[in-house]
Design a protein around this motif. Structure first.
Motif, short mmCIF file in Angstrom:
data_model
loop_
_atom_site.label_atom_id
_atom_site.label_comp_id
_atom_site.label_asym_id
_atom_site.label_seq_id
_atom_site.Cartn_x
_atom_site.Cartn_y
_atom_site.Cartn_z
N UNK A 47 -4.62 -0.44 16.52
CA UNK A 47 -4.51 -1.57 15.61
C UNK A 47 -3.30 -2.43 15.95
N UNK A 48 -3.35 -3.66 15.50
CA UNK A 48 -2.18 -4.53 15.57
C UNK A 48 -1.35 -4.30 14.31
N UNK A 49 -0.04 -4.18 14.48
CA UNK A 49 0.87 -3.97 13.36
C UNK A 49 1.63 -5.26 13.12
N UNK A 50 1.48 -5.83 11.93
CA UNK A 50 2.10 -7.11 11.59
C UNK A 50 3.18 -6.88 10.54
N UNK A 51 4.34 -7.51 10.71
CA UNK A 51 5.44 -7.34 9.78
C UNK A 51 5.80 -8.66 9.11
N UNK A 95 -5.57 -4.36 6.57
CA UNK A 95 -5.14 -3.53 5.44
C UNK A 95 -3.62 -3.51 5.31
N UNK A 96 -3.15 -3.33 4.06
CA UNK A 96 -1.73 -3.07 3.83
C UNK A 96 -1.38 -1.69 4.38
N UNK A 97 -0.15 -1.54 4.84
CA UNK A 97 0.32 -0.26 5.36
C UNK A 97 1.68 0.06 4.76
N UNK A 98 1.96 1.34 4.61
CA UNK A 98 3.21 1.81 4.04
C UNK A 98 3.92 2.71 5.04
N UNK A 116 11.14 -4.63 8.50
CA UNK A 116 10.06 -5.29 7.75
C UNK A 116 10.18 -5.02 6.25
N UNK A 117 9.89 -6.05 5.46
CA UNK A 117 9.78 -5.88 4.01
C UNK A 117 8.40 -5.36 3.65
N UNK A 118 7.39 -5.78 4.39
CA UNK A 118 6.03 -5.29 4.20
C UNK A 118 5.32 -5.26 5.54
N UNK A 119 4.25 -4.45 5.61
CA UNK A 119 3.53 -4.23 6.87
C UNK A 119 2.04 -4.26 6.60
N UNK A 120 1.31 -4.85 7.54
CA UNK A 120 -0.15 -4.80 7.51
C UNK A 120 -0.65 -4.38 8.89
#
Length: 218
Positions: A45-49, A92-95, A80-84
């Motif tokens: 997957x691609x990880x976006x921050x 999808x959102x990721x934690x 990152x403050x949040x990750x998808x």
């Protein structure tokens, strides 16, 4: 508590029945993934921050190692403050549930039930063919590059000759053993000649022993 969650999920992934891979790019201009690599493309997957304001701050790659856990590099997500995570139409959102900056590894939790890579338990052979799958340059489709394992311990990393570029960090390094793809590491950085010039056809990734240490640690 997070570590207990990760351990439980990893154990569940180890005993879960084999996931049936789907082709992540079945239609449209992108085309259909070649069947030889469709399975390992599917688990990547691609990880976006993003920052607090929701603006994008960077991208990397990651690999599902259980139906809900993605393995990536710590430097991909550390600020990152949040990750998808995304892949084709999948988004999808990721934690972030675990990270180790010394080993440069991190785990993300993603809801769902996704296909997962098979983790190797034996080191690859020196000069064994390998494939790197990663979202280089932040592109919407992954780049698949061939190479060979060059060193099992190069300054604490595994050196391999698959070409890489920015965005490939966290992408899986796969070898084929007994007809099955196995994940032997993840790409972490481009090799630097004498710490001066990047060598884009030489990459450094996590060693298998470091993956095992990271996944077993409390």
């Amino acid at each position: 508590m997070k570590h207990l969650l990760v351990l439980a999920v990893l154990m569940a992934g180890c005993i879960a029945p084999q996931q049936k891979f789907r082709n992540p790019y079945p239609v449209g201009d992108i085309g259909i993934a070649h069947p030889e690599v469709a399975g390992i493309v599917d688990v990547t997957v691609r990880v976006l921050t993003y920052n607090e304001g929701g603006a994008g701050t960077g991208s990397g790659s990651g690999v599902f190692i259980t139906p809900t856990i993605v393995l990536t590099c710590a430097h991909v997500t550390e600020k990152a403050h949040s990750v998808r995570v995304d892949q084709g139409v999948y988004n999808r959102d990721a934690l972030v549930v675990k990270e180790n900056r010394e080993l440069a590894l991190a785990l993300l939790y993603v809801e769902g039930n996704h296909g997962a890579a098979k983790l190797a338990i034996i080191n690859p052979l020196l000069y064994q063919p390998c494939i790197l799958v990663g979202y280089q340059m932040g592109l919407e489709s992954p780049t698949v590059t061939d190479g060979r394992i060059q060193e099992l311990d190069c300054e604490g990393s595994m050196r391999f000759s698959s070409a890489s570029y920015f965005g490939a960090s966290g992408g899986g390094i796969f070898i084929k053993r007994s007809g099955q793809w196995e994940l032997v590491g993840i790409c972490q950085r481009i090799y630097m000649h004498h710490n001066l010039a990047p060598v884009y056809h030489q990459s450094l990734g996590s060693r298998l022993i470091d993956l095992a240490t990271f996944l077993k640690a409390d």
